[in-house]
Design a protein around this motif. Structure first.
Motif, PDB file in Angstrom:
ATOM      1  N   GLU A 245       0.924  -1.298  -0.068  1.00  0.00           N
ATOM      2  CA  GLU A 245      -0.028   0.021  -0.080  1.00  0.00           C
ATOM      3  C   GLU A 245       0.800   1.420   0.003  1.00  0.00           C
ATOM      4  OE1 GLU A 245      -4.057   0.327   2.071  1.00  0.00           O
ATOM      5  OE2 GLU A 245      -2.851   1.630   3.184  1.00  0.00           O
ATOM      6  N   ILE A 246       0.739   2.131  -0.954  1.00  0.00           N
ATOM      7  CA  ILE A 246       1.348   3.560  -1.066  1.00  0.00           C
ATOM      8  C   ILE A 246       0.392   4.630  -1.190  1.00  0.00           C
ATOM      9  CG2 ILE A 246       2.881   4.784  -2.495  1.00  0.00           C
ATOM     10  CD1 ILE A 246       4.026   2.072  -3.691  1.00  0.00           C
ATOM     11  N   GLU A 247       0.687   5.508  -0.198  1.00  0.00           N
ATOM     12  CA  GLU A 247      -0.261   6.686  -0.097  1.00  0.00           C
ATOM     13  C   GLU A 247       0.512   8.010  -0.323  1.00  0.00           C
ATOM     14  OE1 GLU A 247      -3.005   8.556   3.182  1.00  0.00           O
ATOM     15  OE2 GLU A 247      -3.509   6.505   2.854  1.00  0.00           O
ATOM     16  N   ILE A 248       0.405   8.805  -1.360  1.00  0.00           N
ATOM     17  CA  ILE A 248       1.141   9.745  -1.506  1.00  0.00           C
ATOM     18  C   ILE A 248       0.333  11.299  -1.789  1.00  0.00           C
ATOM     19  CG2 ILE A 248       1.702   9.199  -4.057  1.00  0.00           C
ATOM     20  CD1 ILE A 248       4.404  10.498  -3.752  1.00  0.00           C
ATOM     21  N   LYS A 249       0.722  12.212  -1.035  1.00  0.00           N
ATOM     22  CA  LYS A 249       0.123  13.486  -1.531  1.00  0.00           C
ATOM     23  C   LYS A 249       1.289  14.184  -2.307  1.00  0.00           C
ATOM     24  CE  LYS A 249      -1.727  17.813   0.055  1.00  0.00           C
ATOM     25  NZ  LYS A 249      -1.823  18.827   1.328  1.00  0.00           N
ATOM     26  N   VAL A 250       0.877  14.568  -3.587  1.00  0.00           N
ATOM     27  CA  VAL A 250       1.962  15.248  -4.442  1.00  0.00           C
ATOM     28  C   VAL A 250       1.586  16.537  -4.243  1.00  0.00           C
ATOM     29  CG1 VAL A 250       2.403  13.409  -6.329  1.00  0.00           C
ATOM     30  CG2 VAL A 250       0.458  14.757  -6.462  1.00  0.00           C
ATOM     31  N   ALA A 251       2.696  17.506  -3.701  1.00  0.00           N
ATOM     32  CA  ALA A 251       2.539  18.804  -3.275  1.00  0.00           C
ATOM     33  C   ALA A 251       4.104  19.210  -3.116  1.00  0.00           C
ATOM     34  CB  ALA A 251       1.723  19.085  -2.196  1.00  0.00           C
ATOM     35  N   ASP A 252       4.231  20.508  -3.050  1.00  0.00           N
ATOM     36  CA  ASP A 252       5.220  21.141  -2.663  1.00  0.00           C
ATOM     37  C   ASP A 252       5.850  20.894  -1.285  1.00  0.00           C
ATOM     38  OD1 ASP A 252       5.526  22.485  -5.105  1.00  0.00           O
ATOM     39  OD2 ASP A 252       4.514  24.314  -4.350  1.00  0.00           O
ATOM     40  N   SER A 253       4.827  20.609  -0.390  1.00  0.00           N
ATOM     41  CA  SER A 253       4.870  20.069   0.865  1.00  0.00           C
ATOM     42  C   SER A 253       4.114  18.860   1.078  1.00  0.00           C
ATOM     43  CB  SER A 253       4.759  21.018   1.874  1.00  0.00           C
ATOM     44  OG  SER A 253       4.942  20.506   3.279  1.00  0.00           O
ATOM     45  N   GLY A 254       4.507  17.720   0.304  1.00  0.00           N
ATOM     46  CA  GLY A 254       3.697  16.433   0.394  1.00  0.00           C
ATOM     47  C   GLY A 254       4.267  15.463   1.254  1.00  0.00           C
ATOM     48  N   SER A 255       3.553  14.397   1.172  1.00  0.00           N
ATOM     49  CA  SER A 255       3.787  13.369   2.242  1.00  0.00           C
ATOM     50  C   SER A 255       3.584  11.805   1.585  1.00  0.00           C
ATOM     51  CB  SER A 255       2.340  13.180   3.138  1.00  0.00           C
ATOM     52  OG  SER A 255       1.360  12.841   2.630  1.00  0.00           O
ATOM     53  N   LEU A 256       4.112  11.000   1.907  1.00  0.00           N
ATOM     54  CA  LEU A 256       4.378   9.606   1.882  1.00  0.00           C
ATOM     55  C   LEU A 256       4.172   8.732   2.858  1.00  0.00           C
ATOM     56  CD1 LEU A 256       4.929   7.648  -0.539  1.00  0.00           C
ATOM     57  CD2 LEU A 256       7.210   7.439   0.164  1.00  0.00           C
ATOM     58  N   ARG A 257       3.205   7.781   2.573  1.00  0.00           N
ATOM     59  CA  ARG A 257       3.063   6.543   3.661  1.00  0.00           C
ATOM     60  C   ARG A 257       3.179   5.117   2.769  1.00  0.00           C
ATOM     61  NH1 ARG A 257      -0.379   2.890   5.325  1.00  0.00           N
ATOM     62  NH2 ARG A 257      -2.005   4.005   3.820  1.00  0.00           N
ATOM     63  N   TYR A 258       3.780   4.223   3.285  1.00  0.00           N
ATOM     64  CA  TYR A 258       3.701   2.927   2.476  1.00  0.00           C
ATOM     65  C   TYR A 258       3.754   1.831   3.678  1.00  0.00           C
ATOM     66  CZ  TYR A 258       8.533   0.763   2.087  1.00  0.00           C
ATOM     67  OH  TYR A 258       9.563   0.079   2.355  1.00  0.00           O
ATOM     68  N   SER A 259       3.217   0.643   3.336  1.00  0.00           N
ATOM     69  CA  SER A 259       3.265  -0.450   3.861  1.00  0.00           C
ATOM     70  C   SER A 259       3.290  -1.735   3.369  1.00  0.00           C
ATOM     71  CB  SER A 259       1.763  -0.692   4.819  1.00  0.00           C
ATOM     72  OG  SER A 259       0.704  -1.012   4.131  1.00  0.00           O
ATOM     73  N   LEU A 260       4.071  -2.581   3.861  1.00  0.00           N
ATOM     74  CA  LEU A 260       4.268  -4.197   3.340  1.00  0.00           C
ATOM     75  C   LEU A 260       3.716  -4.962   4.181  1.00  0.00           C
ATOM     76  CD1 LEU A 260       7.999  -3.822   2.041  1.00  0.00           C
ATOM     77  CD2 LEU A 260       5.643  -3.567   1.016  1.00  0.00           C
ATOM     78  N   LYS A 261       2.902  -5.967   3.840  1.00  0.00           N
ATOM     79  CA  LYS A 261       2.346  -7.007   4.719  1.00  0.00           C
ATOM     80  C   LYS A 261       2.504  -8.419   4.223  1.00  0.00           C
ATOM     81  CE  LYS A 261      -1.695  -4.315   6.466  1.00  0.00           C
ATOM     82  NZ  LYS A 261      -3.305  -3.962   6.677  1.00  0.00           N
ATOM     83  N   ASP A 262       2.819  -9.294   5.013  1.00  0.00           N
ATOM     84  CA  ASP A 262       3.322 -10.612   4.663  1.00  0.00           C
ATOM     85  C   ASP A 262       2.302 -11.443   5.340  1.00  0.00           C
ATOM     86  OD1 ASP A 262       4.569 -13.409   4.166  1.00  0.00           O
ATOM     87  OD2 ASP A 262       6.298 -12.821   5.515  1.00  0.00           O
ATOM     88  N   GLY A 263       1.137 -11.895   4.498  1.00  0.00           N
ATOM     89  CA  GLY A 263       0.065 -12.250   5.180  1.00  0.00           C
ATOM     90  C   GLY A 263      -0.664 -11.357   6.230  1.00  0.00           C
ATOM     91  N   GLY A 264      -0.732 -11.834   7.292  1.00  0.00           N
ATOM     92  CA  GLY A 264      -1.415 -10.865   8.414  1.00  0.00           C
ATOM     93  C   GLY A 264      -0.355 -10.153   9.333  1.00  0.00           C
ATOM     94  N   THR A 265       0.788 -10.069   8.942  1.00  0.00           N
ATOM     95  CA  THR A 265       2.001  -9.544   9.861  1.00  0.00           C
ATOM     96  C   THR A 265       2.418  -8.367   8.843  1.00  0.00           C
ATOM     97  OG1 THR A 265       2.872 -11.514  10.579  1.00  0.00           O
ATOM     98  CG2 THR A 265       4.062  -9.630  10.594  1.00  0.00           C
TER      99      THR A 265
END
Length: 258
Positions: free
Chosen positions: A187-207
Motif C-alpha cells: 500500500e502506497i499513499e502519496i500527496k503530490v505537493a510542494d510540501s507533500g507526504s508519503l506513507r507505505y506499508s508491506l504486509k506478509d500475510g497477516g503480519t
C-alpha cells in the motif's frame, strides 16, 4: 405519529448517506480521508491497455523476446541479464494508468493510494546501485519523485523507499529475504505537493512488516501531472547480482482522495 415521523426521517437520512456506496462508488475510507476507487484492471480482459505506456526493451536489445505480459490474473515483467536500456541500465516497465481512454493522472495537491500484491523471486536481487520496482514520476522530469527499490549492503538485501525530494532519504527499509517467493501486500499513499507526504506499508500475510510515513517534503518536482510506474528498472553496475529474472503483480487498484 411523531415517533413514526422521526423514524422515517432517520431512515431517509441513512439512505442518503449510503447512496454513494450503494451506487457502486468504491470507497476505501469514510470521513475526512475518503478514497474513491479510480482504477482496478483485470489483466485477463483488459491486458496491457490498463497502462498508458509500455516500456518493453526500448533500445531493441532483445528483439526476439517479449518482456511484459498480461496473464489471466497477474502482470509479469521479465528481465534477461543481457537486456539493455542504454549502455549502463535495464528497463522493462509500464507507465501511468488508464481505464479505457480515460487517463488517471495525479494532479498537484491530490492524494492517491495504490494497493497491489507483488511476488519477488529469488532471482531478483538487491544491488549496490539502483534497482527500482516502483516509481512515481513527472512527465519530462528526469528525477523520480519516490522509488521502491531493492538494495544490497554487503550480504544484506533490503526493500526500501527513496524520497528524491528529500535528498534520497530512505523510508521503511526492511530485509528482502523473508519476503521472497510469496505474495506480499503493498500500500502506497502519496500527496503530490510542494510540501507533500508519503506513507507505505508491506504486509506478509497477516503480519505488517513495514508501516512508514514522512510528511513535509517536496513531492511535486515539476510538470503538470505525476504518474506511477511498475516493473524492473536497474543499473548493471553490480553485475554479480544480475540474473535472468521476473516480477509479478496482481490485484492492482488506485484510489483518489475526494
Amino acid at each position: 405519529m411523531q415517533l413514526f415521523n422521526r423514524r422515517t426521517a432517520l431512515r431517509g437520512a441513512l439512505a442518503v448517506a449510503a447512496t454513494p456506496l450503494a451506487a457502486g462508488v468504491a470507497s476505501a475510507d469514510v470521513g475526512a480521508m475518503a478514497f474513491v476507487q479510480k482504477w482496478a484492471p483485470n489483466p485477463g480482459s483488459v491486458g496491457l491497455k490498463a497502462f498508458v505506456g509500455i516500456e518493453d526493451d526500448r533500445s531493441n536489445s532483445h528483439p526476439s523476446a517479449t518482456h511484459i505480459f498480461a496473464e489471466s490474473d497477474q502482470y509479469r515483467f521479465v528481465m534477461h541479464k543481457s537486456d539493455r536500456d542504454g549502455s549502463d541500465r535495464q528497463r522493462n516497465e509500464v507507465r501511468a494508468i488508464q481505464t479505457g481512454s480515460t487517463r488517471h493522472d495525479m494532479k498537484k495537491g491530490e492524494t492517491w493510494r495504490f494497493n497491489y500484491q507483488m511476488y519477488i523471486p529469488t532471482s531478483l536481487k538487491g544491488t549496490t546501485s539502483f534497482s527500482h520496482i516502483f516509481q512515481i514520476k513527472h512527465t519530462s522530469v528526469a528525477s523520480p519523485v519516490v522509488t521502491m527499490s531493492l538494495f544490497r549492503s554487503g550480504s544484506t538485501e533490503t526493500v526500501e523507499m527513496r524520497l528524491f525530494g528529500a535528498g534520497q532519504a530512505k523510508l521503511g527499509s526492511t530485509p528482502l529475504a523473508p519476503l521472497r517467493n510469496k505474495w506480499i501486500d503493498v500500500e502506497i499513499e502519496i500527496k503530490v505537493a510542494d510540501s507533500g507526504s508519503l506513507r507505505y506499508s508491506l504486509k506478509d500475510g497477516g503480519t505488517t512488516v513495514v508501516n512508514a510515513s514522512r510528511s513535509g517534503f517536496d513531492t511535486w518536482l515539476g510538470g503538470d501531472q505525476a504518474h506511477p510506474k511498475w516493473g524492473i528498472y536497474r543499473s548493471i553496475n553490480d553485475s554479480a547480482q544480475l540474473q535472468d529474472t521476473y516480477l509479478l503483480l496482481r490485484n492492482m487498484k488506485a484510489y483518489r482522495n475526494e
